[in-house]
Motif scaffolding. Structure first.
Motif, PDB file in Angstrom:
ATOM      1  N   LYS A 105       0.948  -0.842   0.053  1.00 49.19           N
ATOM      2  CA  LYS A 105       0.288   0.034   0.117  1.00 49.19           C
ATOM      3  C   LYS A 105       0.616   1.450  -0.158  1.00 49.19           C
ATOM      4  O   LYS A 105       0.761   1.866  -0.610  1.00 49.19           O
ATOM      5  CB  LYS A 105      -0.942   0.206   0.748  1.00 49.19           C
ATOM      6  N   SER A 156      -7.184   1.040  -2.812  1.00 55.23           N
ATOM      7  CA  SER A 156      -8.729   0.449  -1.959  1.00 55.23           C
ATOM      8  C   SER A 156      -8.475  -1.237  -1.628  1.00 55.23           C
ATOM      9  O   SER A 156      -9.688  -2.466  -0.859  1.00 55.23           O
ATOM     10  CB  SER A 156      -9.846   0.514  -2.799  1.00 55.23           C
ATOM     11  N   LEU A 157      -8.411  -2.078  -2.811  1.00 53.58           N
ATOM     12  CA  LEU A 157      -8.207  -3.208  -2.800  1.00 53.58           C
ATOM     13  C   LEU A 157      -6.719  -3.706  -1.676  1.00 53.58           C
ATOM     14  O   LEU A 157      -7.851  -5.347  -0.732  1.00 53.58           O
ATOM     15  CB  LEU A 157      -8.182  -4.211  -4.189  1.00 53.58           C
ATOM     16  N   HIS A 188      -6.245  -2.296   0.919  1.00 57.45           N
ATOM     17  CA  HIS A 188      -6.523  -1.739   1.638  1.00 57.45           C
ATOM     18  C   HIS A 188      -8.055  -2.917   2.573  1.00 57.45           C
ATOM     19  O   HIS A 188      -7.987  -3.568   3.461  1.00 57.45           O
ATOM     20  CB  HIS A 188      -7.683  -0.313   2.047  1.00 57.45           C
ATOM     21  N   VAL A 189      -8.547  -3.290   1.757  1.00 58.43           N
ATOM     22  CA  VAL A 189      -9.405  -4.820   1.462  1.00 58.43           C
ATOM     23  C   VAL A 189      -9.145  -5.743   1.985  1.00 58.43           C
ATOM     24  O   VAL A 189      -9.339  -6.405   3.630  1.00 58.43           O
ATOM     25  CB  VAL A 189     -11.098  -5.278   0.457  1.00 58.43           C
ATOM     26  N   ALA A 190      -7.959  -5.966   1.304  1.00 57.28           N
ATOM     27  CA  ALA A 190      -7.535  -7.148   1.666  1.00 57.28           C
ATOM     28  C   ALA A 190      -6.439  -6.912   3.185  1.00 57.28           C
ATOM     29  O   ALA A 190      -6.172  -7.960   3.888  1.00 57.28           O
ATOM     30  CB  ALA A 190      -6.366  -7.624   0.411  1.00 57.28           C
ATOM     31  N   GLN A 191      -5.797  -6.005   3.308  1.00 59.35           N
ATOM     32  CA  GLN A 191      -5.175  -6.149   4.667  1.00 59.35           C
ATOM     33  C   GLN A 191      -6.321  -6.093   5.953  1.00 59.35           C
ATOM     34  O   GLN A 191      -5.929  -6.665   6.562  1.00 59.35           O
ATOM     35  CB  GLN A 191      -4.654  -4.463   4.733  1.00 59.35           C
ATOM     36  N   VAL A 192      -7.533  -5.288   5.574  1.00 63.77           N
ATOM     37  CA  VAL A 192      -7.989  -5.493   6.925  1.00 63.77           C
ATOM     38  C   VAL A 192      -8.804  -6.977   7.019  1.00 63.77           C
ATOM     39  O   VAL A 192      -9.722  -7.222   8.956  1.00 63.77           O
ATOM     40  CB  VAL A 192      -9.663  -4.639   6.400  1.00 63.77           C
ATOM     41  N   VAL A 193      -9.251  -7.503   5.747  1.00 60.95           N
ATOM     42  CA  VAL A 193      -9.496  -8.871   6.200  1.00 60.95           C
ATOM     43  C   VAL A 193      -8.565  -9.853   6.839  1.00 60.95           C
ATOM     44  O   VAL A 193      -8.987 -10.548   8.298  1.00 60.95           O
ATOM     45  CB  VAL A 193     -10.020  -9.970   4.890  1.00 60.95           C
ATOM     46  N   TYR A 241      -8.186  -9.004  10.798  1.00 63.52           N
ATOM     47  CA  TYR A 241      -9.472  -9.347  10.921  1.00 63.52           C
ATOM     48  C   TYR A 241      -9.020 -10.817  12.318  1.00 63.52           C
ATOM     49  O   TYR A 241      -9.437 -11.868  12.854  1.00 63.52           O
ATOM     50  CB  TYR A 241     -10.740  -9.479  11.020  1.00 63.52           C
TER      51      TYR A 241
END
Length: 155
Positions: free
Chosen positions: A59, A109-110, A112-117, A120
């Motif tokens: 990122k 954005s993609l 970021h979503v991968a990092q959040v998943v 978690y």
């Protein structure tokens, strides 16, 4: 008396870290019942933490690349573009700046979503309160930081 899984803190057992080779991680099918299974699970969690750190670096590199590509053009660059446009008067001038911005923003954005998943998943793994899994996350974060962050200086 049956106790629901989320109510273990009310049953007097308390929530604390334990050293055990038996744990259920993230999904019901990821049930560990042996030292070998625990070692493999810790390795998978460690690699997940390395992936998390790598995504963070990806990122940052993408942001740096976007800022470099979208920087304000110098007067020399404007003159060169004007010369190229006048030499090819057949083609219509196309502005690539909004498209580049969109692609970079979409990529960020993609990531970021991968990092959040992934983040978690690691959090839920640590919430199993298994000390070996916790050590895997901590060690994986350290190894990931050590391996990935020197890549930032290569830009």
């Amino acid at each position: 008396m049956a106790v629901s899984p989320g109510a273990s803190w009310r049953s007097g057992r308390g929530m604390h870290f334990i050293f055990s080779d038996e744990v259920v991680l993230l999904f019901d099918f990821w049930s560990v019942h042996s030292p070998t299974g625990m070692a493999l699970s810790v390795l998978v969690i460690l690699l997940l933490a390395v992936l998390y750190e790598s995504i963070k670096v990806g990122k940052a590199r993408l942001l740096h690349q976007a800022l470099m590509n979208l920087s304000i053009p110098t007067s020399q660059q404007l003159i060169e573009e004007a010369d190229q446009d006048s030499s090819s008067s057949d083609s219509l001038p196309v502005s690539r700046s909004p498209l580049r911005w969109f692609l970079c923003h979409f990529g960020q954005s993609l990531l970021h979503v991968a990092q959040v998943v992934v983040g978690y998943f690691m959090m839920l793994a640590v919430m199993s309160y298994n000390t070996w899994i916790f050590f895997g996350v901590v060690l994986g974060s350290g190894v990931g930081y050590y391996l990935a962050y020197p890549l930032l200086s290569l830009t």
